[in-house]
Design a protein around this motif. Structure first.
Motif, PDB file in Angstrom:
ATOM      1  N   SER A 124       0.850  -1.183   0.000  1.00  0.00           N
ATOM      2  CA  SER A 124       0.000   0.000   0.000  1.00  0.00           C
ATOM      3  C   SER A 124       0.885   1.231   0.000  1.00  0.00           C
ATOM      4  O   SER A 124       2.076   1.165   0.284  1.00  0.00           O
ATOM      5  CB  SER A 124      -0.920  -0.005   1.227  1.00  0.00           C
ATOM      6  OG  SER A 124      -1.804   1.095   1.196  1.00  0.00           O
ATOM      7  N   GLY A 125       0.310   2.396  -0.316  1.00  0.00           N
ATOM      8  CA  GLY A 125       1.099   3.619  -0.347  1.00  0.00           C
ATOM      9  C   GLY A 125       0.283   4.770  -0.872  1.00  0.00           C
ATOM     10  O   GLY A 125      -0.884   4.916  -0.540  1.00  0.00           O
ATOM     11  N   ALA A 126       0.882   5.568  -1.724  1.00  0.00           N
ATOM     12  CA  ALA A 126       0.192   6.739  -2.266  1.00  0.00           C
ATOM     13  C   ALA A 126       0.682   7.042  -3.664  1.00  0.00           C
ATOM     14  O   ALA A 126       1.823   6.728  -4.022  1.00  0.00           O
ATOM     15  CB  ALA A 126       0.417   7.945  -1.369  1.00  0.00           C
ATOM     16  N   LEU A 127      -0.202   7.640  -4.445  1.00  0.00           N
ATOM     17  CA  LEU A 127       0.090   8.067  -5.807  1.00  0.00           C
ATOM     18  C   LEU A 127       0.700   6.925  -6.621  1.00  0.00           C
ATOM     19  O   LEU A 127       0.329   5.776  -6.474  1.00  0.00           O
ATOM     20  CB  LEU A 127       0.988   9.302  -5.786  1.00  0.00           C
ATOM     21  CG  LEU A 127       0.385  10.498  -5.038  1.00  0.00           C
ATOM     22  CD1 LEU A 127       1.355  11.656  -5.015  1.00  0.00           C
ATOM     23  CD2 LEU A 127      -0.931  10.936  -5.636  1.00  0.00           C
ATOM     24  N   TYR A 128       1.667   7.235  -7.486  1.00  0.00           N
ATOM     25  CA  TYR A 128       2.197   6.204  -8.375  1.00  0.00           C
ATOM     26  C   TYR A 128       3.343   5.425  -7.739  1.00  0.00           C
ATOM     27  O   TYR A 128       4.032   4.664  -8.397  1.00  0.00           O
ATOM     28  CB  TYR A 128       2.666   6.841  -9.688  1.00  0.00           C
ATOM     29  CG  TYR A 128       1.514   7.129 -10.620  1.00  0.00           C
ATOM     30  CD1 TYR A 128       0.944   6.110 -11.382  1.00  0.00           C
ATOM     31  CD2 TYR A 128       0.970   8.393 -10.711  1.00  0.00           C
ATOM     32  CE1 TYR A 128      -0.129   6.350 -12.225  1.00  0.00           C
ATOM     33  CE2 TYR A 128      -0.110   8.651 -11.555  1.00  0.00           C
ATOM     34  CZ  TYR A 128      -0.647   7.626 -12.311  1.00  0.00           C
ATOM     35  OH  TYR A 128      -1.704   7.871 -13.140  1.00  0.00           O
ATOM     36  N   THR A 129       3.577   5.591  -6.443  1.00  0.00           N
ATOM     37  CA  THR A 129       4.657   4.841  -5.800  1.00  0.00           C
ATOM     38  C   THR A 129       4.332   3.367  -5.664  1.00  0.00           C
ATOM     39  O   THR A 129       5.237   2.541  -5.615  1.00  0.00           O
ATOM     40  CB  THR A 129       4.953   5.416  -4.404  1.00  0.00           C
ATOM     41  OG1 THR A 129       3.772   5.318  -3.600  1.00  0.00           O
ATOM     42  CG2 THR A 129       5.386   6.870  -4.487  1.00  0.00           C
ATOM     43  N   VAL A 130       3.060   3.007  -5.583  1.00  0.00           N
ATOM     44  CA  VAL A 130       2.707   1.611  -5.341  1.00  0.00           C
ATOM     45  C   VAL A 130       3.158   0.703  -6.488  1.00  0.00           C
ATOM     46  O   VAL A 130       3.804  -0.320  -6.236  1.00  0.00           O
ATOM     47  CB  VAL A 130       1.204   1.447  -5.063  1.00  0.00           C
ATOM     48  CG1 VAL A 130       0.858  -0.011  -4.793  1.00  0.00           C
ATOM     49  CG2 VAL A 130       0.799   2.289  -3.853  1.00  0.00           C
ATOM     50  N   PRO A 131       2.855   0.996  -7.761  1.00  0.00           N
ATOM     51  CA  PRO A 131       3.374   0.139  -8.827  1.00  0.00           C
ATOM     52  C   PRO A 131       4.901   0.045  -8.818  1.00  0.00           C
ATOM     53  O   PRO A 131       5.463  -1.019  -9.121  1.00  0.00           O
ATOM     54  CB  PRO A 131       2.872   0.819 -10.108  1.00  0.00           C
ATOM     55  CG  PRO A 131       1.639   1.547  -9.677  1.00  0.00           C
ATOM     56  CD  PRO A 131       1.952   2.040  -8.302  1.00  0.00           C
ATOM     57  N   LYS A 132       5.566   1.137  -8.432  1.00  0.00           N
ATOM     58  CA  LYS A 132       7.031   1.104  -8.379  1.00  0.00           C
ATOM     59  C   LYS A 132       7.517   0.175  -7.273  1.00  0.00           C
ATOM     60  O   LYS A 132       8.501  -0.559  -7.453  1.00  0.00           O
ATOM     61  CB  LYS A 132       7.578   2.520  -8.163  1.00  0.00           C
ATOM     62  CG  LYS A 132       7.382   3.449  -9.352  1.00  0.00           C
ATOM     63  CD  LYS A 132       7.923   4.838  -9.063  1.00  0.00           C
ATOM     64  CE  LYS A 132       7.719   5.759 -10.257  1.00  0.00           C
ATOM     65  NZ  LYS A 132       8.198   7.137  -9.988  1.00  0.00           N
ATOM     66  N   VAL A 133       6.857   0.218  -6.127  1.00  0.00           N
ATOM     67  CA  VAL A 133       7.227  -0.668  -5.023  1.00  0.00           C
ATOM     68  C   VAL A 133       6.946  -2.120  -5.398  1.00  0.00           C
ATOM     69  O   VAL A 133       7.746  -3.017  -5.104  1.00  0.00           O
ATOM     70  CB  VAL A 133       6.484  -0.282  -3.731  1.00  0.00           C
ATOM     71  CG1 VAL A 133       6.774  -1.301  -2.625  1.00  0.00           C
ATOM     72  CG2 VAL A 133       6.886   1.115  -3.276  1.00  0.00           C
ATOM     73  N   VAL A 134       5.810  -2.358  -6.053  1.00  0.00           N
ATOM     74  CA  VAL A 134       5.489  -3.708  -6.519  1.00  0.00           C
ATOM     75  C   VAL A 134       6.580  -4.209  -7.451  1.00  0.00           C
ATOM     76  O   VAL A 134       7.050  -5.348  -7.329  1.00  0.00           O
ATOM     77  CB  VAL A 134       4.124  -3.731  -7.239  1.00  0.00           C
ATOM     78  CG1 VAL A 134       3.925  -5.074  -7.947  1.00  0.00           C
ATOM     79  CG2 VAL A 134       2.994  -3.490  -6.252  1.00  0.00           C
ATOM     80  N   ASP A 135       7.001  -3.368  -8.370  1.00  0.00           N
ATOM     81  CA  ASP A 135       8.040  -3.736  -9.325  1.00  0.00           C
ATOM     82  C   ASP A 135       9.335  -4.101  -8.602  1.00  0.00           C
ATOM     83  O   ASP A 135       9.986  -5.108  -8.927  1.00  0.00           O
ATOM     84  CB  ASP A 135       8.284  -2.579 -10.291  1.00  0.00           C
ATOM     85  CG  ASP A 135       9.350  -2.887 -11.332  1.00  0.00           C
ATOM     86  OD1 ASP A 135       9.121  -3.766 -12.175  1.00  0.00           O
ATOM     87  OD2 ASP A 135      10.418  -2.243 -11.286  1.00  0.00           O
ATOM     88  N   LYS A 136       9.696  -3.293  -7.602  1.00  0.00           N
ATOM     89  CA  LYS A 136      10.929  -3.542  -6.844  1.00  0.00           C
ATOM     90  C   LYS A 136      10.850  -4.862  -6.083  1.00  0.00           C
ATOM     91  O   LYS A 136      11.800  -5.660  -6.113  1.00  0.00           O
ATOM     92  CB  LYS A 136      11.167  -2.383  -5.874  1.00  0.00           C
ATOM     93  CG  LYS A 136      12.420  -2.534  -5.019  1.00  0.00           C
ATOM     94  CD  LYS A 136      12.691  -1.274  -4.200  1.00  0.00           C
ATOM     95  CE  LYS A 136      11.611  -1.034  -3.170  1.00  0.00           C
ATOM     96  NZ  LYS A 136      11.953   0.110  -2.267  1.00  0.00           N
ATOM     97  N   ILE A 137       9.734  -5.102  -5.416  1.00  0.00           N
ATOM     98  CA  ILE A 137       9.582  -6.340  -4.646  1.00  0.00           C
ATOM     99  C   ILE A 137       9.519  -7.554  -5.560  1.00  0.00           C
ATOM    100  O   ILE A 137      10.140  -8.590  -5.281  1.00  0.00           O
ATOM    101  CB  ILE A 137       8.331  -6.258  -3.744  1.00  0.00           C
ATOM    102  CG1 ILE A 137       8.550  -5.238  -2.627  1.00  0.00           C
ATOM    103  CG2 ILE A 137       8.004  -7.624  -3.152  1.00  0.00           C
ATOM    104  CD1 ILE A 137       7.352  -5.037  -1.727  1.00  0.00           C
TER     105      ILE A 137
END
Length: 510
Positions: free
Chosen positions: A101-114
């Motif tokens: 979870s998070g905010a704005l477009y950071t969530v897809p980026k975090v998903v990508d990293k994980i």
């Protein structure tokens, strides 16, 4: 650029084949429950010429099987919020899914990293295992690091174009499932406090449709979680959808508008505008139109009013007309008088409103989540039983808040302990504590920071290092080559040096 020389008949035949392929895909066990408001022809027109394959589909199919197995067995998956790949790698030993979870477009980026870290861990573990003799592998660690990721899509981060773009980012990042809610953009509240605002039912369904459309365009099996945040909502942004009208509240006394009252109080130097607001609501006798009719109608008149309306969707105009025909007294009702400074309408949250939205949204998604931050057990039962009457095999999700006072709400320690399994019996196969990544991580970091300041390296050695090294298998870290990836790194250079397995000093079997 070169012109494509294509015979129109061949072009049409190719397009027709693409449409047929989509139609067959939508009949598959994974897709058959979804009812799309558009045709396969429309999606074929929007799809790209070059077919793509996304890891998101593989992860979604894996999650779909996991959750349905839980549903059939009356069991559940328990996970929590994570934003860090290192933490995600340890969760793989105990959780079947991850929640981001998070905010704005950071969530897809975090998903990508994980997700990339998951792929790497799977790669280095497989490499290390295959270096060992076959007879020894049964003793080695063998974790499924490819844990399906469930992500928070919030309200789509803007209009439908933004929702489509966000969906594309999620699919490309490798997410297994993401959720969209019906909260208002720019007015979202994260608590059960005053001000939670939802959008009209039509806008909510449009968001889900936009996401489903983009998933279909990409040819992915990505799962869509329909989250409904109506519970304890105070406002709705608009009254454009007649399906919402019976839950919109209005003043039943001819008073000055709330906006004017608050403005005058502020100009007069009032020290407590919240108290002014509360008093205004009391004086305006705020309620829905049905409640306003019941206040002035006799018992027989109200029965006649309800009968006149029938069971279908009725707009405020319809309700006014029905009241005029069946009730002798005039019904005063004005939903504009209570409107907020931002123009929001007062909304009456209730279980029936949640049920209605969830039923409308269900055909577009794969899982339903009614965000009930205050888990009143009777409400939870009423909601899930109602949805399962229409969709007996429906998958549900549930989120546990970090500040809810269960004892104060009447939950005994035994009831709190059995809550996950009690929910699972109603089909709630996926359960999450969303804010561990904030609350839990902060708490644990604070504990260690205090330890480090007070005891320094001695405290670290005694409380962290010794216990970690004493675990069996040893806690993952850089002192554990099989986890840190040193074997994989050596293998890369051995391959570049054309040194095959069994030939070199890189730890390979000989």
């Amino acid at each position: 650029m070169p012109r494509i020389n294509q015979i129109p008949d061949d072009e049409q035949a190719g397009f027709d084949a693409k449409v047929k392929e989509l139609e067959e895909w939508w009949k598959s066990p994974r897709q058959a429950h979804i009812k799309r408001p558009y045709s396969a022809t429309r999606i074929a027109l929007l799809a790209g010429v070059l077919p793509q394959k996304y890891a998101s589909s593989d992860m979604a199919l894996k999650l779909w099987e996991q959750l349905n197995e839980h549903r059939k067995n009356g069991t559940h998956e328990m996970t929590f919020g994570v934003t860090d790949p290192i933490i995600a790698s340890q969760m793989a030993k105990y959780q079947e899914t991850l929640y981001v979870s998070g905010a704005l477009y950071t969530v897809p980026k975090v998903v990508d990293k994980i997700f990339k870290s998951q792929v790497w861990h799977s790669q280095r573990q497989s490499h290390y295992r295959m270096l060992q003799p076959k007879e020894k592998r049964a003793e080695l660690e063998n974790w499924d690091y490819l844990t399906p990721i469930v992500a928070d899509g919030d309200m789509g981060f803007g209009g439908l174009t933004s929702t489509v773009k966000m969906t594309k980012l999620f699919v490309e990042a490798g997410v297994a499932m993401f959720h969209l809610d019906d909260l208002a953009i720019g007015k979202k509240k994260f608590t059960v406090g005053m001000g939670r605002t939802v959008v009209p039912t039509s806008e909510y369904l449009d968001r889900l449709t936009a996401a489903r459309m983009q998933i279909d365009i990409m040819g992915a099996d990505t799962m869509l979680l329909c989250r409904c945040d109506v519970d304890h909502s105070e406002f709705i942004t608009d009254v454009i959808d007649p399906r919402d009208h019976k839950y919109v509240q209005g003043a039943t006394v001819a008073v000055k508008s709330l906006q004017d009252t608050l403005r005058e109080a502020a100009e007069g130097g009032s020290p407590d505008l919240l108290a002014t607001r509360k008093e205004w609501i009391k004086n305006a006798e705020l309620c829905t139109f049905d409640e306003a009719v019941k206040k002035v109608a006799s018992e027989s008149e109200y029965k006649a009013y309800v009968s006149k309306l029938g069971s279908g969707t009725n707009s405020l105009k319809d309700m006014r007309a029905a009241a005029k025909e069946t009730v002798s007294q005039e019904v005063f009702f004005d939903w504009d008088l209570p409107r907020s400074r931002e123009g929001q309408f007062f909304y009456k949250s209730c279980v029936s409103a949640i049920i209605e939205r969830a039923l409308l949204a269900a055909p577009l998604g794969d899982v339903t989540w009614a965000r009930m931050d205050m888990p009143n057990w009777s409400d939870l039962v009423e909601f899930h039983v109602a949805i399962r009457k229409v969709y007996p095999e429906r998958l549900f999700a549930f989120g546990y808040t970090g500040d809810y006072d269960y004892p104060k709400a009447g939950f005994s320690p035994e009831a709190v302990k059995s809550l996950p399994s009690d929910l699972a019996k109603m089909g709630v196969a996926w359960q999450v504590q969303p804010i561990w990544a904030l609350q839990g991580l902060n708490y644990q970091t604070q504990k260690f920071a205090k330890l480090w300041r007070e005891r320094g390296i001695e405290g670290y050695v005694e409380e962290i290092q010794k216990p970690a090294l004493a675990t069996s298998p040893m806690t993952d870290g850089f002192e554990k080559p099989s986890y840190s990836g040193s074997y994989l790194c050596d293998a890369f250079w051995d391959t570049v040096a054309v040194r095959d397995v069994g030939e070199g000093p890189s730890g390979t079997a000989s």
